[in-house]
Write a protein that holds these residues in place. Structure first.
Motif, PDB file in Angstrom:
ATOM      1  N   ALA A  11      -7.677   7.646 -10.018  1.00 47.48           N
ATOM      2  CA  ALA A  11      -7.621   6.195  -9.834  1.00 47.48           C
ATOM      3  C   ALA A  11      -7.032   5.523 -11.073  1.00 47.48           C
ATOM      4  O   ALA A  11      -6.250   4.564 -10.978  1.00 47.48           O
ATOM      5  CB  ALA A  11      -9.008   5.640  -9.537  1.00 47.48           C
ATOM      6  N   GLU A  12      -7.403   6.024 -12.251  1.00 47.69           N
ATOM      7  CA  GLU A  12      -6.889   5.447 -13.499  1.00 47.69           C
ATOM      8  C   GLU A  12      -5.385   5.650 -13.607  1.00 47.69           C
ATOM      9  O   GLU A  12      -4.645   4.769 -14.033  1.00 47.69           O
ATOM     10  CB  GLU A  12      -7.606   6.096 -14.688  1.00 47.69           C
ATOM     11  N   LYS A  13      -4.897   6.806 -13.222  1.00 49.78           N
ATOM     12  CA  LYS A  13      -3.468   7.095 -13.242  1.00 49.78           C
ATOM     13  C   LYS A  13      -2.727   6.140 -12.321  1.00 49.78           C
ATOM     14  O   LYS A  13      -1.673   5.604 -12.656  1.00 49.78           O
ATOM     15  CB  LYS A  13      -3.215   8.539 -12.836  1.00 49.78           C
ATOM     16  N   LYS A  14      -3.290   5.908 -11.117  1.00 50.27           N
ATOM     17  CA  LYS A  14      -2.677   5.001 -10.157  1.00 50.27           C
ATOM     18  C   LYS A  14      -2.616   3.591 -10.728  1.00 50.27           C
ATOM     19  O   LYS A  14      -1.613   2.889 -10.609  1.00 50.27           O
ATOM     20  CB  LYS A  14      -3.490   5.020  -8.861  1.00 50.27           C
ATOM     21  N   LYS A  15      -3.699   3.184 -11.377  1.00 48.06           N
ATOM     22  CA  LYS A  15      -3.767   1.855 -11.989  1.00 48.06           C
ATOM     23  C   LYS A  15      -2.681   1.695 -13.040  1.00 48.06           C
ATOM     24  O   LYS A  15      -2.008   0.674 -13.119  1.00 48.06           O
ATOM     25  CB  LYS A  15      -5.150   1.653 -12.601  1.00 48.06           C
ATOM     26  N   ASN A  16      -2.474   2.696 -13.885  1.00 46.11           N
ATOM     27  CA  ASN A  16      -1.455   2.641 -14.926  1.00 46.11           C
ATOM     28  C   ASN A  16      -0.057   2.560 -14.324  1.00 46.11           C
ATOM     29  O   ASN A  16       0.815   1.877 -14.852  1.00 46.11           O
ATOM     30  CB  ASN A  16      -1.565   3.859 -15.841  1.00 46.11           C
ATOM     31  N   GLU A  17       0.136   3.281 -13.228  1.00 45.63           N
ATOM     32  CA  GLU A  17       1.443   3.233 -12.564  1.00 45.63           C
ATOM     33  C   GLU A  17       1.744   1.831 -12.062  1.00 45.63           C
ATOM     34  O   GLU A  17       2.862   1.334 -12.187  1.00 45.63           O
ATOM     35  CB  GLU A  17       1.475   4.237 -11.408  1.00 45.63           C
ATOM     36  N   TRP A  18       0.721   1.193 -11.463  1.00 48.42           N
ATOM     37  CA  TRP A  18       0.940  -0.174 -10.972  1.00 48.42           C
ATOM     38  C   TRP A  18       1.176  -1.136 -12.135  1.00 48.42           C
ATOM     39  O   TRP A  18       2.021  -2.023 -12.056  1.00 48.42           O
ATOM     40  CB  TRP A  18      -0.268  -0.628 -10.151  1.00 48.42           C
ATOM     41  N   ALA A  19       0.439  -0.959 -13.211  1.00 54.18           N
ATOM     42  CA  ALA A  19       0.617  -1.827 -14.374  1.00 54.18           C
ATOM     43  C   ALA A  19       2.022  -1.675 -14.950  1.00 54.18           C
ATOM     44  O   ALA A  19       2.683  -2.660 -15.305  1.00 54.18           O
ATOM     45  CB  ALA A  19      -0.433  -1.501 -15.440  1.00 54.18           C
ATOM     46  N   GLU A  20       2.477  -0.431 -15.037  1.00 50.57           N
ATOM     47  CA  GLU A  20       3.813  -0.186 -15.571  1.00 50.57           C
ATOM     48  C   GLU A  20       4.888  -0.743 -14.650  1.00 50.57           C
ATOM     49  O   GLU A  20       5.919  -1.243 -15.100  1.00 50.57           O
ATOM     50  CB  GLU A  20       4.012   1.309 -15.783  1.00 50.57           C
ATOM     51  N   LYS A  21       4.631  -0.686 -13.358  1.00 48.51           N
ATOM     52  CA  LYS A  21       5.626  -1.120 -12.386  1.00 48.51           C
ATOM     53  C   LYS A  21       5.682  -2.638 -12.250  1.00 48.51           C
ATOM     54  O   LYS A  21       6.756  -3.222 -12.081  1.00 48.51           O
ATOM     55  CB  LYS A  21       5.306  -0.484 -11.036  1.00 48.51           C
TER      56      LYS A  21
END
Length: 466
Positions: free
Chosen positions: A2-12
């Protein structure tokens, strides 16, 4: 997961500005330092708007620019400049496209806050000689007492000839000073508001304390100063009425900090952007559209007068270039783009309450783009459109230029203006952009080298764009 997914959205999706040193390559850092050494040299040669024009002509002439003369034949790649009365200047590199496609314009100013001598400045009091001044532009008067000062300008003598005056910059020159009250007697002064503690009429330059030898008359201390001026410059007191003499801080531009990441100097506002324009037009590769660089005068007092951006001098220069190509000036201006290259306020943690931190410019984050300036509800701003901001944003991103958005302080804290609105009045799409400055309008302002370099890169890509 979930944390990885969150970082991806933040970066995107999220916008997260980064300090420029986290992205600057070693090669770019070397180029930045070289550029800033040249900029410091420009500052040391350009203590006034007249000196900036003189040095600009010297640098431009060495790179193939020639004085513009009405009717001269111009072809792609030709480089010309127009000297407006020695106090403002415009340079142009003729582009591949006809001027009906418009021009890419950089507009900066080279006047800076200072003290001007009054028309009848010289007087004697308590057996000391003084020069009375009238401050030019927005200064904080307490900054100007007890610091070493220089005198630069021109005097037109009674026979119509002009003599240049430069005192205080060369090694061995005398310098000047404005006295302040000693703290032992300053109790009442200390109770006054900051802007009232030093009255304007007390900004009097100490220039002499020795009487004219061998004379028994009044005003011997004033007369001795006049004698020295007459011996060196051939002037008499009446000649000071037809003079433009400017009092500016003494000293050269210096690196600041153990890491030398800052530059402190008089006149960053707005010579830091003026030099970025100049270096940008020098280095621009084969401009498609005609590139125009402006050093304007009088911005600090509203851009008035024949050498300010409200003057028709710019319109005349552009009209002449258009006429040579059979283009209507109004068509050229309507299709042109202008970057109003002026500084903005850098966030200062010592005065954090004056800034909206989310919308402030930070040092070392790159050139500051200002959609609007003005004050009290954007009063006096040109307020660039979303399309203009988007166009510049894409251009800078595509060319690896570090940039940030900026406002000049909190909404109700104050504000300021630039020449942008005067360019916009000419039907030119215009956006403000420039270097964030600490201690703006002080005798010694501070800027970050990285921001200086990114402003130069901004101007270069503006001049090179289609």
């Amino acid at each position: 997961m979930a944390e990885k997914k969150k970082n991806e959205w933040a970066e995107k999706l999220a916008y997260a500005p980064k300090n420029g040193y986290e992205r600057l390559s070693a090669e770019e850092e070397r180029a930045m330092h070289a550029y800033c050494e040249d900029y410091k040299d420009f500052l040391d040669h350009g203590k006034t708007e007249r000196l900036c024009v003189e040095h600009c002509i010297e640098l431009a002439s060495a790179r193939g620019f020639v004085p513009y003369e009405k009717g001269m034949a111009l072809k792609t790649g030709d480089k010309v400049y127009y000297n407006n009365r020695g106090k403002a200047i415009m340079l142009a590199v003729i582009g591949e496209q006809n001027l009906s496609h418009g021009a890419n314009i950089g507009a900066a100013h080279t006047d800076a806050p200072r003290l001007d001598l009054k028309p009848r400045p010289l007087y004697e009091e308590a057996e000391m000689a003084y020069l009375k001044t009238h401050h030019y532009g927005g200064i904080r008067k307490y900054h100007w007492v007890t610091i070493p000062l220089e005198l630069h300008g021109v005097v037109v003598r009674g026979d119509g000839s002009t003599v240049a005056v430069h005192i205080g910059a060369d090694e061995g020159d005398p310098q000047f000073i404005i006295n302040d009250l000693l703290p032992h007697l300053g109790r009442e002064q200390g109770k006054k508001p900051l802007n009232e503690a030093i009255p304007s009429e007390s900004l009097n330059l100490l220039v002499g304390g020795r009487p004219l030898a061998g004379e028994d008359c009044s005003d011997r201390f004033k007369l001795n100063v006049l004698k020295l001026l007459n011996e060196k410059y051939g002037i008499v007191e009446e000649d000071l009425i037809s003079a433009e003499l400017e009092v500016v801080p003494a000293g050269k531009a210096r690196d600041i900090g153990f890491d030398r990441s800052f530059i402190a100097s008089y006149g960053h506002d707005d010579r830091v952007c003026a030099y970025a324009e100049l270096a940008g037009i020098f280095d621009a590769k084969s401009p498609k559209r005609t590139a125009v660089c402006i050093f304007a005068d009088k911005e600090e007092i509203g851009s008035e007068g024949v050498s300010g951006m409200l003057s028709q001098a710019f319109d005349k220069f552009m009209a002449d270039l258009c006429e040579a190509q059979g283009v209507a000036l109004r068509d050229c201006l309507a299709n042109s783009f202008c970057l109003s290259a002026d500084v903005t306020a850098a966030y200062d943690p010592n005065f954090a309450d004056m800034y909206d931190k989310r919308n402030a410019a930070f040092v070392n984050y790159g050139v500051g783009l200002c959609k609007y300036t003005g004050a009290g509800g954007k009063s006096g701003a040109s307020d660039a459109s979303a399309e203009v901001v988007g166009r510049v944003r894409k251009l800078l991103n595509d060319n690896g230029v570090f940039w940030q958005m900026a406002e000049l302080g909190k909404t109700d804290a104050g504000g300021g203006g630039t020449v942008a609105k005067f360019m916009a009045q000419r039907n030119i799409d215009t956006l403000d952009a420039g270097v964030p400055v600490l201690s703006m309008h002080a005798p010694y302002e501070t800027v970050a080298k990285l921001d200086c370099y990114m402003t130069y890169k901004t101007m270069r890509v503006i001049f090179e764009q289609n």
